[in-house]
Design a protein around this motif. Structure first.
Motif, PDB file in Angstrom:
ATOM      1  N   TYR A 141      63.012 -11.960 -36.928  1.00  0.00           N
ATOM      2  CA  TYR A 141      64.293 -12.330 -36.681  1.00  0.00           C
ATOM      3  C   TYR A 141      64.933 -11.030 -37.078  1.00  0.00           C
ATOM      4  O   TYR A 141      66.229 -10.459 -36.461  1.00  0.00           O
ATOM      5  N   ARG A 142      64.721 -10.725 -38.387  1.00  0.00           N
ATOM      6  CA  ARG A 142      65.554  -9.442 -38.851  1.00  0.00           C
ATOM      7  C   ARG A 142      65.247  -8.092 -38.141  1.00  0.00           C
ATOM      8  O   ARG A 142      65.693  -6.907 -38.299  1.00  0.00           O
ATOM      9  N   SER A 143      64.016  -8.177 -37.318  1.00  0.00           N
ATOM     10  CA  SER A 143      63.936  -7.016 -36.375  1.00  0.00           C
ATOM     11  C   SER A 143      64.480  -7.102 -35.251  1.00  0.00           C
ATOM     12  O   SER A 143      64.349  -6.213 -34.365  1.00  0.00           O
ATOM     13  N   GLY A 144      65.305  -8.227 -35.002  1.00  0.00           N
ATOM     14  CA  GLY A 144      66.131  -8.220 -33.637  1.00  0.00           C
ATOM     15  C   GLY A 144      65.453  -9.049 -32.510  1.00  0.00           C
ATOM     16  O   GLY A 144      65.977  -9.116 -31.577  1.00  0.00           O
ATOM     17  N   LYS A 145      64.532  -9.878 -32.969  1.00  0.00           N
ATOM     18  CA  LYS A 145      64.090 -10.811 -32.016  1.00  0.00           C
ATOM     19  C   LYS A 145      64.265 -12.051 -32.314  1.00  0.00           C
ATOM     20  O   LYS A 145      63.560 -12.858 -33.011  1.00  0.00           O
ATOM     21  N   LEU A 146      65.552 -12.605 -31.706  1.00  0.00           N
ATOM     22  CA  LEU A 146      66.025 -13.748 -32.078  1.00  0.00           C
ATOM     23  C   LEU A 146      65.536 -14.905 -31.173  1.00  0.00           C
ATOM     24  O   LEU A 146      65.154 -14.626 -30.073  1.00  0.00           O
ATOM     25  N   GLU A 147      65.947 -16.271 -31.931  1.00  0.00           N
ATOM     26  CA  GLU A 147      65.633 -17.560 -30.897  1.00  0.00           C
ATOM     27  C   GLU A 147      66.556 -17.560 -29.947  1.00  0.00           C
ATOM     28  O   GLU A 147      67.870 -17.332 -30.151  1.00  0.00           O
ATOM     29  N   ILE A 148      66.460 -17.673 -28.585  1.00  0.00           N
ATOM     30  CA  ILE A 148      67.371 -17.632 -27.578  1.00  0.00           C
ATOM     31  C   ILE A 148      66.768 -18.663 -26.431  1.00  0.00           C
ATOM     32  O   ILE A 148      65.520 -18.682 -26.261  1.00  0.00           O
ATOM     33  N   THR A 149      67.548 -18.947 -25.698  1.00  0.00           N
ATOM     34  CA  THR A 149      67.194 -19.846 -24.618  1.00  0.00           C
ATOM     35  C   THR A 149      66.790 -18.723 -23.385  1.00  0.00           C
ATOM     36  O   THR A 149      67.845 -18.380 -22.820  1.00  0.00           O
ATOM     37  N   GLY A 150      65.764 -18.547 -23.171  1.00  0.00           N
ATOM     38  CA  GLY A 150      65.016 -17.567 -22.242  1.00  0.00           C
ATOM     39  C   GLY A 150      63.531 -17.796 -21.972  1.00  0.00           C
ATOM     40  O   GLY A 150      62.950 -18.397 -22.874  1.00  0.00           O
ATOM     41  N   LYS A 151      63.114 -17.031 -21.056  1.00  0.00           N
ATOM     42  CA  LYS A 151      61.704 -16.941 -20.677  1.00  0.00           C
ATOM     43  C   LYS A 151      61.453 -15.669 -19.894  1.00  0.00           C
ATOM     44  O   LYS A 151      62.068 -15.398 -19.074  1.00  0.00           O
ATOM     45  N   TYR A 152      60.082 -15.207 -20.091  1.00  0.00           N
ATOM     46  CA  TYR A 152      59.373 -14.168 -19.394  1.00  0.00           C
ATOM     47  C   TYR A 152      59.031 -14.933 -17.983  1.00  0.00           C
ATOM     48  O   TYR A 152      58.113 -15.866 -18.194  1.00  0.00           O
ATOM     49  N   THR A 153      59.382 -14.499 -16.844  1.00  0.00           N
ATOM     50  CA  THR A 153      59.016 -14.993 -15.706  1.00  0.00           C
ATOM     51  C   THR A 153      58.650 -13.890 -14.723  1.00  0.00           C
ATOM     52  O   THR A 153      59.234 -12.872 -14.844  1.00  0.00           O
ATOM     53  N   PHE A 154      57.797 -14.216 -13.460  1.00  0.00           N
ATOM     54  CA  PHE A 154      57.506 -13.190 -12.382  1.00  0.00           C
ATOM     55  C   PHE A 154      59.071 -12.946 -11.653  1.00  0.00           C
ATOM     56  O   PHE A 154      59.656 -13.893 -11.398  1.00  0.00           O
ATOM     57  N   ILE A 155      59.001 -11.696 -11.332  1.00  0.00           N
ATOM     58  CA  ILE A 155      60.266 -11.312 -10.432  1.00  0.00           C
ATOM     59  C   ILE A 155      59.581 -11.299  -9.062  1.00  0.00           C
ATOM     60  O   ILE A 155      58.557 -10.572  -8.769  1.00  0.00           O
ATOM     61  N   LEU A 156      60.345 -12.198  -8.207  1.00  0.00           N
ATOM     62  CA  LEU A 156      60.033 -12.178  -6.653  1.00  0.00           C
ATOM     63  C   LEU A 156      61.155 -11.787  -5.786  1.00  0.00           C
ATOM     64  O   LEU A 156      62.399 -12.076  -6.037  1.00  0.00           O
TER      65      LEU A 156
END
Length: 507
Positions: free
Chosen positions: A81-96
Motif C-alpha cells: 500500500y505504501r508503495s502506491g498499490k492500493l485496494e481498489i475495485t478493479g481487475k486485469y482482463t483481456f482487451i478485445l
C-alpha cells in the motif's frame, strides 16, 4: 499508476486509501478478515491442513505461530500500500475489439462499419454494475487513463441485452471508432488492461485527463538482415547493453514526485509534464532497441531541461516500492504516493475482541496422555533449524517439498514411534510449551492433526453458494435456501423496501 494523478486534494487521497486502511484495520481486529487473508475462503478448493484446521478450530488464531503468519501478511500488505498499490475495485482482463464491426467488415464488406459500440464506449460484463470505467495499462508512465462509458450497465436497457448476445466473455470490448488503442498503446493479440470501476478513482482520473491527448511518434523499424549467428549475437548483445528501461522509468518517477507539481506555476508543471512525454518516447525506443538497433539521443538543450528534474535522489516511497535505503531517497514531500505513508499507519494485531477462546491443544491430539520424549523434541529442533527456510520454497525445475516431508518423517520414525504418536508428542511439546516454530509440524503432520480435530470437534455441515448478484461464493448451512451473500442481501432488502414505499406513495 497513482503518481500520474497530480491534480488531487487531500480529501480525495483519504477516499482512495480508505479500502486499504480498512483492510489493515480489519486484519488487526476482524476474525473474518484474518480467515480471508489466510486463504480460508469458499472458493479456495485447495486448502492446506493448517487452513482447514483453523476453519474448524478458530482458536488457533490466538497461537503465536498463526499470529506470526498474520503479521507477515499484514506487513507485506502495508509495504504494498505504501508503495502506491492500493485496494481498489478493479481487475486485469483481456482487451478485445468490437467483433460485430469485424463481422460487418469481413462478411458485409462494409468499409467503415458501425459496430455495436460508439466512440467513447466500452462493454465489460465483469463490471456491469458500473456505468463508467477507467481503462489503463498498469504500470504506466504517462497519463494513460481512458475513462469510458460502460454499455454493460442496465441504464442502457435493451441495448445491453443485444450487445451481450455478441460479447459473451468477461473481457473489455472497445469501439472501433475510439482512439483508446492509441492512448493505451495496445493491440488485440492477448494484451491486458487494468479496468478500474471505483467511482471515486474514475472521477479523479477523468479530471486529471482533461486536455490530455495520446502520445504518438513514428517508431523506427529494424533494417532487414540475414538470420545468422553473427546478427543473432549482435541482437542479444544490444538487448543486454542498451535495453535498460529502469533508468527511464525511475527518472519519470522522480519528475512525477517533484515538488513542482505541488508548488510550481502552471508553466513549470507543463514543462515537467513535457519532460515525462519525452522520456516515455525514449523509453519505448529502448524497449524495441534489441529489435531495431535504433535509439535516439536528446539534443543538449532537451537533456539539460530534463536534468533539472532528474538530478535528484529517488522518491521517498521507493523505500517500499524497490526496497531502497533511506540514504538513496529524497525527503518525503506531499506528492500523492508519498502522502500515503501517513494515511496508512502500522497497527498492532489485537485478537482479544474476536471471542476466539483459549487453545485447548489436546483437541489436536489422538491420545491426550502422551508426553513428548526428549529425543523427539531434540530431533525436531534439529530438523527445524535445518529445513525451516526450505519449507514453502518451490523451484520450477526441482520441487524439494516432498523430499523434506519424507526425510523428516523417516528420521522421526526411526525413534520407534508411529506417525500418530509422534504427532501427539509434537503437539504436546510445541503447543503445550507455547513454542513458536510450528511450520515443519504442520507441513509434515498436518493431516494427522486435522483428523484429530475432526474427531474431537463437532463440525456443522455446510455448502458453498455463488451469490446471484455479485458472483462471490459464500458458505451457508446445508439446508439453506439463500441465493445472495450477506452484503447483497442487505442491498436487495433496501431495494425492495424502496419499491414498496414508492408504490404506497403513489397509491
Amino acid at each position: 499508476m497513482l503518481q500520474t494523478l497530480t491534480d488531487i486534494t487531500d480529501e480525495e487521497t483519504d477516499i482512495l486509501v480508505h479500502k486499504s486502511l480498512e483492510r489493515i484495520n480489519n486484519i488487526c481486529t476482524s476474525k473474518e478478515t484474518i480467515m480471508d487473508i489466510l486463504g480460508i475462503t469458499p472458493y479456495n478448493t485447495n486448502m492446506t491442513p493448517f487452513q482447514k484446521a483453523v476453519k474448524i478450530y478458530p482458536a488457533l488464531i490466538n497461537d503465536t505461530y498463526t499470529k506470526d503468519i498474520i503479521r507477515e501478511i499484514k506487513n507485506s500488505l502495508l509495504k504494498k500500500y505504501r508503495s502506491g498499490k492500493l485496494e481498489i475495485t478493479g481487475k486485469y482482463t483481456f482487451i478485445l475489439p468490437d467483433y460485430y464491426a469485424a463481422c460487418e467488415y469481413w462478411f458485409g464488406h462494409i468499409k467503415n462499419p458501425d459496430g455495436l459500440l460508439a466512440d467513447g464506449e466500452v462493454f465489460c460484463w465483469l463490471f456491469r454494475q458500473y456505468d463508467k470505467l477507467d481503462c489503463l495499462r498498469s504500470p504506466h508512465l504517462y497519463k494513460e487513463h481512458a475513462v469510458r462509458a460502460n454499455t454493460a450497465n442496465n441504464i442502457y436497457g435493451s441495448r445491453t441485452c443485444n450487445i451481450r448476445k455478441w460479447f459473451t466473455t468477461n473481457g473489455i470490448y472497445a469501439s472501433t471508432h475510439d482512439l483508446i488503442s492509441k492512448i493505451l498503446m495496445y493491440d488485440v493479440d492477448g494484451d491486458k488492461a487494468l479496468v478500474v470501476a471505483d467511482k471515486n478513482f474514475t472521477r479523479i482520473a477523468e479530471r486529471n485527463m482533461s486536455g490530455i491527448v495520446p502520445l504518438y511518434y513514428n517508431m523506427r523499424k529494424a533494417e532487414p538482415v540475414k538470420l545468422n549467428m553473427e546478427n543473432i549475437y549482435s541482437g542479444l548483445a544490444a538487448a543486454f547493453t542498451g535495453g535498460n528501461i529502469g533508468t527511464y522509468s525511475n527518472n519519470i518517477s522522480k519528475i512525477w514526485n517533484n515538488g513542482v507539481f505541488i508548488n510550481g506555476t502552471e508553466e513549470e508543471k507543463q514543462e515537467a509534464t513535457d519532460c515525462v512525454k519525452m522520456l516515455c518516447c525514449q523509453n519505448n525506443f529502448v524497449i524495441d532497441y534489441a529489435k531495431t538497433l535504433y535509439k535516439p539521443e536528446f539534443p543538449k538543450e532537451t537533456s539539460r531541461k530534463i536534468a533539472k528534474y532528474t538530478n535528484s535522489k529517488l522518491p521517498a516511497f521507493f523505500e517500499f516500492a524497490k526496497d531502497k535505503d533511506k540514504t538513496q531517497l529524497e525527503k518525503r514531500n506531499q506528492s500523492l504516493v508519498n502522502r500515503i505513508y501517513n494515511k496508512i499507519p502500522d497497527k498492532h494485531i489485537n485478537t482479544r475482541g474476536m471471542e476466539l477462546g483459549n487453545i485447548d491443544y489436546q483437541k489436536m491430539m489422538s491420545d491426550t496422555t502422551v508426553i513428548c520424549g526428549k529425543k523427539v523434541s531434540a530431533l525436531y529442533n534439529k530438523l527445524n533449524k535445518q529445513y525451516r527456510y526450505m519449507v514453502n520454497k518451490k523451484d520450477d525445475d526441482n520441487n524439494n517439498l516432498r523430499y523434506i516431508t519424507c526425510k523428516t518423517r523417516e528420521q522421526l520414525c526411526q525413534l520407534g514411534y508411529t506417525s500418530e504418536t509422534i504427532t501427539d508428542m509434537l503437539v504436546e511439546y510445541l503447543y503445550g510449551g507455547n513454542k513458536r516454530y510450528k511450520q515443519l509440524l504442520w507441513f509434515c503432520y498436518g493431516e494427522y492433526i486435522l483428523n484429530n480435530l475432526r474427531k474431537n470437534i463437532s463440525v456443522k455441515k455446510t455448502k458453498y453458494i455463488q451469490c446471484t448478484d455479485c458472483g462471490e461464493w459464500f458458505e451457508a448451512g446445508i439446508s439453506s435456501k439463500k441465493i445472495r451473500c450477506s452484503k447483497c442481501s442487505v442491498l436487495e432488502r433496501k431495494r425492495i423496501n424502496q419499491e414498496y414505499y414508492k408504490k404506497n406513495k403513489t397509491s
